[in-house]
Enzyme design. Structure first.
Site: not given
Length: 227
Positions: A11, A53, A57, A121, A168
């Site tokens: 990320d 997202h 979300h 993801k 994350c």
């Protein structure tokens, strides 16, 4: 199995970095040179992950009614849509890494030309997904496909870097171990939202058999000799 390492860059996106990120980690951009150094090494598999997202979300505070919709402060309980007995309390965040927005893009400083695959993801609006592998529910709702990519390639060791060290990166490392990979976290190639949390996280890693190393560790030297 013979040693076959993979580099997983978690990320490293605009919304997680200053100056304009909606969920910026202080110093988030500062780790890019170290990660580019690692990308220059002969890891046979190099993956970059992206939070990606939908606008609706469940982790976005904007999608919850007041007064329980304050970013960073409020929490919500998510019920597993596949198994209502499984529940997970999660913090609510500002809108971030929305599909198709500038904030979802990987940092331009990152040498993406050396990345073999990008894995997205957090696409299922119903569940939180810090880990680059899967959501946290025992009855899994959403998998990214990362585990299959690594296993199909015969990877034995996963080296985790990126953002954020206490969210994350942490859950990606824990799931890498759970998925059967020998797991390493390269400390100076991560940044935390809350640096004071790292000692507890490192203790948890130690109990799970995850090693925290530096970029000049002997295991990185082993990667340099990989052929």
């Amino acid at each position: 199995m013979a040693f076959k390492p993979a580099l997983v860059i978690v990320d490293l996106q605009e919304d997680f970095c200053p100056p304009n990120g909606s969920l910026a980690v202080e110093g988030g951009r500062d780790i890019v040179p170290t990660i580019n150094e690692l990308l220059s090494l002969p890891f046979p598999i190099k993956v970059a992950t992206k939070d990606f997202h939908p606008q609706d979300h469940i982790s976005f505070a904007s999608n919850h009614p007041p007064p329980n919709n304050k970013p960073f402060e409020s929490t919500t309980v998510i019920t597993n849509p596949l198994n209502p007995e499984e529940k997970e309390e999660t913090r609510l965040w500002p809108d971030h890494c929305v599909q198709g927005t500038k904030g979802s893009e990987l940092l331009p400083e990152l040498d993406v030309s050396k990345v073999h695959q990008i894995v997205e993801k957090g696409q299922d609006k119903r569940v939180e997904m810090y880990s680059a592998f899967m959501d946290p529910f025992p009855t899994c709702v959403s998998r990214s496909g990362l585990s299959k990519i690594l296993k199909d390639a015969g990877v034995t060791d996963v080296f985790v870097v990126g953002l954020a060290a206490d969210y994350c990166v942490k859950f990606t490392a824990l799931d890498a171990k759970k998925e059967g990979f020998t797991t390493w976290v390269i400390a100076e190639a991560t940044k935390a939202v809350d640096p004071s949390s790292l000692s507890d996280i490192y203790e948890e890693y130690a109990t799970k058999g995850i090693a925290v190393i530096g970029k000049d560790d002997r295991t990185i030297r082993k990667v340099k000799e990989y052929s």
